[in-house]
Structure formats: C-alpha cells, structure tokens
Design an enzyme around this catalytic site. Structure first.
Site, PDB file in Angstrom:
ATOM      1  CE  LYS A 104      52.512  68.669  76.333  1.00  0.00           C
ATOM      2  NZ  LYS A 104      51.679  68.993  77.501  1.00  0.00           N
TER       3      LYS A 104
HETATM    4  O1  G3P Z   1      47.460  68.598  77.892  1.00  0.00           O
HETATM    5  C1  G3P Z   1      46.888  69.759  77.373  1.00  0.00           C
HETATM    6  C2  G3P Z   1      46.080  70.416  78.403  1.00  0.00           C
HETATM    7  O2  G3P Z   1      46.866  70.875  79.452  1.00  0.00           O
HETATM    8  C3  G3P Z   1      45.156  71.461  77.919  1.00  0.00           C
HETATM    9  O3  G3P Z   1      44.036  71.305  78.680  1.00  0.00           O
HETATM   10  O4  G3P Z   1      41.923  71.988  79.645  1.00  0.00           O
HETATM   11  O5  G3P Z   1      43.769  73.674  79.315  1.00  0.00           O
HETATM   12  O6  G3P Z   1      42.518  72.785  77.387  1.00  0.00           O
HETATM   13  P1  G3P Z   1      43.008  72.501  78.753  1.00  0.00           P
END
Ligand code: G3P
Length: 218
Positions: free
Chosen positions: A87
């Site tokens: 990633k």
């Molecule tokens: O895969 C991306 C993710 O981890 C971000 O999620 O909820 O932190 O915006 P969030």
C-alpha cells in the site's frame, strides 16, 4: 463486490473470515497503532498473523515517503506472504514506486486518493487497487460517493484493470451506494458487514416462526 475488512484487529478479522464472506484485509499505520503494534519486527509478524487467517489480499502500508524507502519497505513486505499487496500513498514518489512494482508483477494499493485525477494517475502507473476515501471526503462536505462513480466511469472508458477499492466506508448506505455504482471492492469495519444482516421484519418474522413451531411441537 469484494468485501475487505479495514482493521488490524485479529479477532475481528477472524470473525469476518468465519462468516465466510471476507475477501481480504486493508490496514494502515493508524490501524496498526490502534492495536498497539509498534516496531518493525512486530509489525511484520502481525501482517503474517493476518495472512494466516485470510485467503485474499492483505494491504500492508509502507511508512517511507521517498522512492528508495518505499521500494525497500515494499520489497520487505512482499517477503512476508504472497497475499501481501504493497500500500503506497498518492504522492509523486508513490506513483514512481507503483510503476516500479507493477513492472515487476508486485501488487499495489494506491491509498489516500481524493480526486479522479489522482485515480487516473494510479491506474496509468499500474496500481492493482486504487483507494478513494469516501467517508473522509464526506467529512469535509465533498461527495465521496460521486467520486467513486467518476472513477468507475473513467476506468471503464479506457479498460483500466485497476480495481476501485472504496475505502473509509462508514455505514451500510455507503457500501450499498458503492455496490450500485459498481465499485470492485469496499473496505470498512466489521460492524458494517454485520449491519447488512439486520432488518426488523426478519427479527419479528423469525420470532413468529419459532413461536408457531413451539406451539405445534410441545
Ligand atoms: O481504508 C482507509 C480507512 O482506514 C480510512 O477510514 O474511517 O479513518 O476515514 P477512516
């Protein structure tokens, strides 16, 4: 649509896997830190533990932000297991690193994508997955779902093989909208996958079936 779980929590990954609908895992440095996984060796062995649970791809993020560092870290991550997808953040050196890995048949996931232009660059560099963050766009009053639609359309126009991995999915409606649009993958917490199970008519209908069965089979 593939379901990935966005966590580094082994219990949640196991639960999603046992449900039988899990296609892969995504992680990031914040999710690893949340589980208290620190230090290079612990991080690498945690990725191995995740790979031992699931059958699909496991995205493991580089921490370097320069080309040489990303290549070094990505190559180390690939050594862990063939399920590992490297990633890489959407920055200039990141695009170069994605191209480097793509030329060597190493799978990549381009993360922190917030615009269609970024997604186009990731596809041209040969990313296996592109990760637009739906929830984080919504957080700043941009339409995350609209971005997914735009990227799916652009990729279809040119037949790019890069899979659209809708990330930062926060609730079941996000997931369903992405499914309607044709996003290849969604990644979110286990709670969103479990929320798909719920409907009050299922609960009341089942309660009646159980009660009627009991009445006739005392
Ligand atoms: O895969 C991306 C993710 O981890 C971000 O999620 O909820 O932190 O915006 P969030």
């Amino acid at each position: 649509m593939k379901f990935f779980i966005d966590t580094a929590n082994l219990a949640e990954i196991r639960e999603a896997h046992e449900l039988g609908v899990l296609d892969g895992v995504t992680t990031n440095p914040s999710l690893m830190a949340k589980e208290g996984i620190t230090g290079k060796n612990n991080i690498l062995s945690h990725y191995k533990a995740i790979c031992n649970i699931v059958e699909g791809h496991v995205s493991a993020e580089v921490n370097a932000v320069d080309f040489a560092g990303m290549i070094r870290e990505g190559e180390e991550l690939c050594e862990i297991d063939e399920k590992i997808v490297v990633k890489i953040p959407m920055i200039k050196d990141g695009i170069k690193a994605i191209k480097y890995f793509s030329d060597r048949d190493i799978k990549t996931n381009c993360t922190l994508v917030f615009s269609a232009g970024q997604a186009l660059l990731a596809a041209k560099a040969g990313a296996t997955y592109v990760s637009p963050f739906v929830g984080r766009l919504d957080d700043i009053s941009f339409d995350g779902i609209q971005l997914i639609e735009q990227i799916v359309g652009i990729y279809q126009n040119y037949g790019y093989q890069t899979e659209v991995l809708a990330a930062s999915i926060r609730h079941p409606i996000h997931l369903l909208k992405c499914a309607e649009i044709g996003a290849d993958v969604m990644t979110g917490p286990l709670s969103i996958i479990l929320a798909l199970l719920n409907h009050p008519l299922t609960d009341s209908g089942l309660a009646k079936f159980i009660a009627d069965y009991k009445k006739g089979n005392q």
